[in-house]
Motif scaffolding. Structure first.
Motif, PDB file in Angstrom:
ATOM      1  N   PHE A 273      -9.064   3.707  -2.134  1.00  0.00           N
ATOM      2  CA  PHE A 273      -9.104   5.287  -2.170  1.00  0.00           C
ATOM      3  C   PHE A 273      -7.943   6.138  -2.791  1.00  0.00           C
ATOM      4  O   PHE A 273      -8.593   6.654  -2.830  1.00  0.00           O
ATOM      5  N   ILE A 274      -7.131   4.710  -2.561  1.00  0.00           N
ATOM      6  CA  ILE A 274      -5.820   5.877  -3.658  1.00  0.00           C
ATOM      7  C   ILE A 274      -6.743   5.507  -4.821  1.00  0.00           C
ATOM      8  O   ILE A 274      -5.566   6.575  -5.713  1.00  0.00           O
ATOM      9  N   HIS A 275      -6.478   4.613  -4.639  1.00  0.00           N
ATOM     10  CA  HIS A 275      -6.805   4.622  -6.453  1.00  0.00           C
ATOM     11  C   HIS A 275      -7.720   5.914  -7.100  1.00  0.00           C
ATOM     12  O   HIS A 275      -7.787   6.253  -8.203  1.00  0.00           O
TER      13      HIS A 275
ATOM     14  N   LEU B  87      -4.076   1.657  12.434  1.00  0.00           N
ATOM     15  CA  LEU B  87      -3.845   0.857  11.377  1.00  0.00           C
ATOM     16  C   LEU B  87      -3.709   1.808  10.169  1.00  0.00           C
ATOM     17  O   LEU B  87      -2.718   2.124  10.100  1.00  0.00           O
TER      18      LEU B  87
ATOM     19  N   VAL C  16      -9.325  -3.552   5.790  1.00  0.00           N
ATOM     20  CA  VAL C  16      -8.624  -1.700   5.288  1.00  0.00           C
ATOM     21  C   VAL C  16      -7.878  -1.730   4.456  1.00  0.00           C
ATOM     22  O   VAL C  16      -7.411  -0.677   3.851  1.00  0.00           O
ATOM     23  N   ILE C  17      -6.859  -2.964   4.447  1.00  0.00           N
ATOM     24  CA  ILE C  17      -5.928  -2.885   2.628  1.00  0.00           C
ATOM     25  C   ILE C  17      -7.115  -2.520   1.946  1.00  0.00           C
ATOM     26  O   ILE C  17      -5.793  -1.818   0.749  1.00  0.00           O
TER      27      ILE C  17
ATOM     28  N   ASN D  19      -3.281  14.881   0.227  1.00  0.00           N
ATOM     29  CA  ASN D  19      -4.409  14.482   0.932  1.00  0.00           C
ATOM     30  C   ASN D  19      -4.948  13.512   1.306  1.00  0.00           C
ATOM     31  O   ASN D  19      -6.128  13.264   1.689  1.00  0.00           O
ATOM     32  N   LEU D  20      -4.417  12.770   1.521  1.00  0.00           N
ATOM     33  CA  LEU D  20      -4.873  11.178   1.793  1.00  0.00           C
ATOM     34  C   LEU D  20      -5.482  11.565   3.687  1.00  0.00           C
ATOM     35  O   LEU D  20      -6.231  11.093   3.880  1.00  0.00           O
TER      36      LEU D  20
ATOM     37  N   THR E  23      -1.658  12.980  -4.226  1.00  0.00           N
ATOM     38  CA  THR E  23      -2.716  12.302  -3.586  1.00  0.00           C
ATOM     39  C   THR E  23      -2.270  11.844  -2.091  1.00  0.00           C
ATOM     40  O   THR E  23      -2.963  11.540  -1.150  1.00  0.00           O
TER      41      THR E  23
ATOM     42  N   PHE F  22      -7.939   1.097   1.426  1.00  0.00           N
ATOM     43  CA  PHE F  22      -7.066   2.004   1.343  1.00  0.00           C
ATOM     44  C   PHE F  22      -6.469   2.065  -0.203  1.00  0.00           C
ATOM     45  O   PHE F  22      -6.271   2.989  -0.504  1.00  0.00           O
ATOM     46  N   VAL F  23      -6.465   0.376  -0.415  1.00  0.00           N
ATOM     47  CA  VAL F  23      -5.849   0.973  -2.115  1.00  0.00           C
ATOM     48  C   VAL F  23      -7.177   1.158  -2.828  1.00  0.00           C
ATOM     49  O   VAL F  23      -7.145   2.346  -3.772  1.00  0.00           O
TER      50      VAL F  23
ATOM     51  N   TYR G  94      -7.834  -0.807  14.257  1.00  0.00           N
ATOM     52  CA  TYR G  94      -7.864  -0.696  12.444  1.00  0.00           C
ATOM     53  C   TYR G  94      -8.301   0.803  12.147  1.00  0.00           C
ATOM     54  O   TYR G  94      -7.320   1.416  11.274  1.00  0.00           O
TER      55      TYR G  94
ATOM     56  N   ARG H 223       1.311  10.174  -7.650  1.00  0.00           N
ATOM     57  CA  ARG H 223       1.433  11.789  -8.126  1.00  0.00           C
ATOM     58  C   ARG H 223       1.245  12.621  -5.986  1.00  0.00           C
ATOM     59  O   ARG H 223       0.765  11.553  -5.503  1.00  0.00           O
TER      60      ARG H 223
ATOM     61  N   TYR I 150       1.742   1.663  -3.456  1.00  0.00           N
ATOM     62  CA  TYR I 150       1.510   2.262  -3.962  1.00  0.00           C
ATOM     63  C   TYR I 150       1.017   3.904  -3.869  1.00  0.00           C
ATOM     64  O   TYR I 150       1.232   4.522  -4.742  1.00  0.00           O
TER      65      TYR I 150
ATOM     66  N   VAL J 176      -7.118  14.008   4.446  1.00  0.00           N
ATOM     67  CA  VAL J 176      -8.957  14.413   4.554  1.00  0.00           C
ATOM     68  C   VAL J 176      -9.286  13.662   5.227  1.00  0.00           C
ATOM     69  O   VAL J 176     -10.328  13.389   5.241  1.00  0.00           O
ATOM     70  N   LEU J 177      -9.310  11.694   3.946  1.00  0.00           N
ATOM     71  CA  LEU J 177     -10.178  10.597   4.810  1.00  0.00           C
ATOM     72  C   LEU J 177      -9.834   9.822   5.269  1.00  0.00           C
ATOM     73  O   LEU J 177     -10.295   9.671   6.245  1.00  0.00           O
TER      74      LEU J 177
ATOM     75  N   LEU K  62      -8.422   9.128  -5.397  1.00  0.00           N
ATOM     76  CA  LEU K  62      -7.462  10.322  -5.131  1.00  0.00           C
ATOM     77  C   LEU K  62      -6.658  10.408  -6.485  1.00  0.00           C
ATOM     78  O   LEU K  62      -6.452  11.200  -6.974  1.00  0.00           O
ATOM     79  N   ASN K  63      -6.035   9.444  -7.253  1.00  0.00           N
ATOM     80  CA  ASN K  63      -5.425   9.383  -8.166  1.00  0.00           C
ATOM     81  C   ASN K  63      -6.138   9.519  -9.568  1.00  0.00           C
ATOM     82  O   ASN K  63      -5.629  10.040 -10.549  1.00  0.00           O
ATOM     83  N   LEU K  64      -7.492   9.115  -9.076  1.00  0.00           N
ATOM     84  CA  LEU K  64      -8.598   9.324 -10.620  1.00  0.00           C
ATOM     85  C   LEU K  64      -8.681  10.864 -11.416  1.00  0.00           C
ATOM     86  O   LEU K  64      -8.210  11.509 -10.150  1.00  0.00           O
ATOM     87  N   HIS K  65      -9.051  10.811 -12.840  1.00  0.00           N
ATOM     88  CA  HIS K  65      -9.079  12.432 -13.389  1.00  0.00           C
ATOM     89  C   HIS K  65     -10.023  12.067 -14.121  1.00  0.00           C
ATOM     90  O   HIS K  65      -9.510  11.199 -15.316  1.00  0.00           O
TER      91      HIS K  65
ATOM     92  N   ILE L 116     -13.994  16.351  -1.868  1.00  0.00           N
ATOM     93  CA  ILE L 116     -13.145  15.887  -0.678  1.00  0.00           C
ATOM     94  C   ILE L 116     -11.720  15.615  -1.163  1.00  0.00           C
ATOM     95  O   ILE L 116     -10.840  16.903   0.258  1.00  0.00           O
ATOM     96  N   VAL L 117     -11.365  15.640  -1.762  1.00  0.00           N
ATOM     97  CA  VAL L 117      -9.157  15.716  -2.253  1.00  0.00           C
ATOM     98  C   VAL L 117      -9.662  16.353  -3.684  1.00  0.00           C
ATOM     99  O   VAL L 117      -9.879  15.673  -4.950  1.00  0.00           O
TER     100      VAL L 117
ATOM    101  N   VAL M  77       0.703  -1.473  -0.508  1.00  0.00           N
ATOM    102  CA  VAL M  77       0.213   0.099   0.057  1.00  0.00           C
ATOM    103  C   VAL M  77       0.756   1.365  -0.355  1.00  0.00           C
ATOM    104  O   VAL M  77       0.180   1.702  -0.758  1.00  0.00           O
TER     105      VAL M  77
ATOM    106  N   PHE N 135     -12.026  13.051  -7.239  1.00  0.00           N
ATOM    107  CA  PHE N 135     -12.850  12.839  -5.489  1.00  0.00           C
ATOM    108  C   PHE N 135     -12.988  14.366  -5.239  1.00  0.00           C
ATOM    109  O   PHE N 135     -12.992  14.150  -4.115  1.00  0.00           O
TER     110      PHE N 135
END
Lengths: 345, 472
Positions: free
Chosen positions: B421-423, A258, B414-415, A126-127, A123, B418-419, A255, A120, A115, A129-130, B425-428, B438-439, A112, B435
């Motif tokens: 939401f990161i995805h 985590l 959880v893992i 801004n992470l 990401t 995370f993947v 969690y 960029r 990734y 914020v979540l 955030l990366n999208l446009h 929020i972001v 993770v 997103f």
């Protein structure tokens, strides 16, 4: 690496760097070594930290990493990340995933982070914020313990000795590990954003109150002698809360912690990314892969009780050279060099 | 005469002697040889005849600009253009002596009436829908936005099919970077594509991450939805072969908004908007959450519930993940069957699939009652989304989460979360953050995700991750 930060993004990143991994446990060290006046010691330590931030703000322009200092800092952040990951892994194994081999859980965590590191900069920026709503939930449920607090636990005030004060203040600094990130990120804040003065004070007050409240809350909840036996006091407080719909509330909070800690790890990795991106003409991606390989393997050697105790006790000693002494040396050196250059021109 | 006949033969062979292609000699004032050409399946013959009569009168009085009518244009004959016009449903009068051609733009291509689309029902408001005719579709928008800055541009895509793709936006409102992005991507499509069959192909070119489960262009067949998005600065892409319009740049939350939000009361609209956003969480995470609890974390349940659940699942021979998969696959089969079958049989499928199979599968001991409840709730949650694409994406997304929960319990969720939401955030979408709000974090706009406020001035969508770009 090109990115710009607003004032809010900048402070939010600093907040998550300073909190996160250590939030569930740092109180034990402060109270155990500091005694009954631990909360005052934390307050005094936080005043010192405000002065340090003030110094950072005044001189951040001179904090320029050279070839050697850059690698020294990368090594330091790697040590912090490995220590944090070891502690996270240990906590997860103790509390929730006893049957999962550490290699797999660590692999999932590191994948993770990889990734995020390959995404960029916005990401990572801004992470946080979540995670904010999760932190609020965390706090609300800790507040459920209010009726069990014994306010007399901190009385009488002024009973700690001088060595206790020194040790208590020393361990209070654990709450500010990563504060040097201010110097790494500050240059990327938009020029028209006001940081000096009130904003910095408000930010530091929020962090100090957030962390300080957890110290005093733990003191209210546990007797002084009990705290020695409880390595993660915040989790224990959550574990003891009873609600009708869920039996083990603590599992959810581990969690949440985590996710929160994953963000902290990523912000340290972000510092490394910034440092690596200063190498002109070199692609930092291969190095990022190597770094993730290291943080995947190394924590596996430090997940025993003894090693984790060692980390909890000695990691804070790195704070002095890397958050105070080295930045001062770099700033003074660059200031002098710049003034010499100005004179010669 | 021989020349005329050979020319007619040549023209017919150019169109492979198709029976609906007509090429015949007609008399024309001041012209020895004239040929009338058209596809009989694509023109309105009476309109064409009227137009020809008008032109003949004008030509006979020897008016200098006799072709100047709304539908007619005269130009030198070129075979390539001639073929193109005919294929677009135009009628051509070839004046052989002058080597000129007059083309009459009077095509009549069959299309439906603009009825409400069956896959985007609303309770109140306009019940019009787009059809397979772009002029009608553009008209439906122009009816709603009577402003000169509503710009419509066209590109011809598909070297063989020569499909017209139109993009529409409000100048001064739409982000210029997004407009350029659409233009450049359509140009790329123009160069690369041989045939264009559906609007979905255009979507593939316009989207930046084709392999993402999340749609980055909003598909709709509703003019009111397109109108609402155009005034927010979005770009609408039409084709002349499909009623589907692609809208972009969009955010993840655009898919959770419905025209009904603004047709109802403020409180009602807001409540259902919140319900829809919440449905995303249940649709994606609920089965995974249940699998994680019964496989790894029984201890979190209160004892009473835990006892019942243990009793219930102790008689099931399969692991929870297999149970869930059996039911999920049945649900997907029922859904797919009900989409393909005629409307009259769909209800039967619903009864057989939902009630009979659902009941028997529990009695047979293949799945537990609780699992039926969970899967049914998940299915209902996924159908709440007022967008077909997002609905499908969500249904697919729950499978990896179920797998992660079966492998590692909450840790896996959880893992995986995370993947996910990161995805996100990366999208446009057309270079704008997907997103948002929020972001990048915009506190003032966040309430719009959950609350439909009283209608005031629409605000343009955020177009950059970069704070400097956002300030501009």
């Amino acid at each position: 690496m090109n990115f710009k930060l607003t004032k809010i993004q900048f402070f939010l990143m600093l907040f998550f760097i300073e909190t996160g991994v250590i939030y569930i446990s740092f109180q034990q060290g402060v109270i155990d070594y500091g005694g009954r006046d631990a909360w005052i010691m934390f307050g005094v330590a936080s005043i010192f930290m405000y002065l340090l931030l003030f110094f950072y703000e005044k001189n951040y322009k001179f904090f320029r990493l050279g070839k050697i200092t850059k690698w020294i800092y990368i090594l330091y952040w790697l040590v912090v990340i490995i220590s944090f990951l070891s502690y996270m892994q240990y906590t997860l194994n103790v509390w929730i995933i006893q049957n999962m081999p550490p290699f797999y859980s660590l692999l999932a965590i590191v994948l993770v982070t990889l990734y995020i590191s390959l995404s960029r900069p916005s990401t990572t920026v801004n992470l946080g914020v979540l995670i904010i709503p999760l932190v609020f939930i965390f706090i609300v449920f800790i507040l459920l313990a209010t009726h069990e607090l014994k306010f007399s636990n901190i009385l009488p005030i002024g009973t700690s000795t001088v060595p206790q004060w020194l040790k208590g203040m020393h361990y209070s600094l654990t709450a500010f590990i990563g504060i040097e990130s201010y110097l790494m990120l500050r240059k990327n804040v938009l020029k028209d954003e006001e940081i000096k003065g009130k904003p910095i004070l408000i930010f530091h007050l929020i962090v100090s109150i957030f962390m300080g409240a957890s110290v005093i809350g733990v003191e209210f909840y546990f007797m002084l002698k009990e705290i020695r036996l409880i390595p993660d006091p915040i989790l224990y407080i959550l574990k003891s809360q009873k609600v009708t719909f869920v039996k083990r509330l603590d599992i959810f909070f581990i969690y949440i912690w985590l996710a929160w800690s994953l963000l902290t790890i990523n912000l340290f990795l972000f510092n490394i990314r910034i440092a690596l991106s200063t190498q002109e003409g070199k692609n930092p991606k291969p190095l990022l892969f190597i770094i993730h390989g290291i943080i995947m393997i190394a924590p596996l050697f430090f997940i025993g009780v003894g090693q984790v105790e060692f980390i909890r006790k000695y990691l804070i000693y790195l704070f002095y050279p890397f958050s105070i002494i080295l930045p001062m040396i770099i700033i003074l050196f660059n200031r002098r060099r710049d003034s010499k250059c100005d004179k010669s021109q | 005469m021989l020349l005329l006949e050979s020319m007619i033969d040549k023209l017919k062979s150019t169109f492979y002697n198709s029976v609906d292609f007509t090429a015949k000699e007609i008399s024309w004032p001041n012209e020895e040889y004239a040929i009338l050409c058209y596809y009989s399946s694509m023109v309105n013959k009476s309109d064409v005849q009227n137009q020809i009569n008008v032109l003949k009168v004008q030509a006979s009085v020897d008016e200098e600009k006799w072709t100047e009518t709304m539908a007619a244009v005269k130009e030198p004959f070129q075979m390539e253009k001639f073929v193109d016009y005919i294929c677009h449903g135009e009628t051509i009068i070839l004046l052989l002596t002058e080597k000129q051609m007059v083309h009459l733009t009077l095509p009549e291509i069959p299309h439906r009436s603009p009825d409400e689309p069956i896959n985007e029902n609303i309770l109140r408001g306009s019940h019009e829908g787009f059809v397979e005719n772009v002029d009608v579709n553009i008209g439906l928008i122009r009816k709603r936005i009577r402003m000169p800055n509503l710009v419509v541009n066209k590109m011809e895509v598909g070297k063989e099919t020569k499909t017209d793709v139109y993009y529409m936006y409000l100048d001064n409102v739409a982000n210029q970077q997004s407009v350029s992005e659409v233009e450049s991507k359509l140009k790329l499509m123009q160069e690369k594509t041989k045939s264009l069959y559906t609007a979905g192909e255009v979507g593939d070119y316009l989207e930046e991450s084709v392999y993402s489960p999340f749609p980055q262009m909003l598909n709709t067949e509703r003019p009111d939805r397109v109108f609402a998005n155009l005034v927010e600065g979005k770009i609408a892409v039409f084709t002349n072969i499909s009623p589907t319009v692609l809208l972009g740049p969009v955010t993840f939350f655009s898919f959770y908004q419905s025209p009904d939000d603004y047709n109802g009361r403020v409180l009602v609209g807001s409540f259902y908007r919140m319900v829809r956003v919440f449905s995303f969480l249940t649709a994606v995470f609920l089965p995974a959450f249940y699998i994680a609890i019964v496989s790894f974390h029984f201890e979190i349940l209160p004892i009473e519930l835990s006892k019942k659940l243990r009793l219930d699942i102790s008689e099931i021979p399969y692991r929870p993940i297999i149970e869930a998969m059996i039911l999920e696959i049945i649900i997907e089969l029922i859904r797919e069957a009900s989409v393909r079958l005629p409307q009259a049989i769909v209800q039967t499928i619903g009864i057989v699939g939902g009630l009979v199979i659902g009941n028997v599968i529990v009695t047979a001991g293949l799945v537990s009652n609780m699992m039926v409840i969970i899967v049914a709730l998940t299915a209902i949650s996924s159908y709440v989304v007022p967008s077909v694409e997002m609905n499908m994406s969500i249904r697919i997304l729950r499978f990896p989460f179920m797998l992660a929960a079966a492998l590692a319990g909450f840790f896996g969720i959880v893992i995986g979360g995370f993947v996910l939401f990161i995805h996100l955030l990366n999208l446009h979408s057309l270079k704008s953050p997907y997103f948002s709000p929020i972001v990048p974090f915009e506190p003032k706009k966040i309430k719009q995700i959950f609350v439909r406020g009283p209608f005031v001035k629409p605000s343009p969508q955020t177009s950059s991750f970069d704070p400097e770009g956002r300030k501009k």
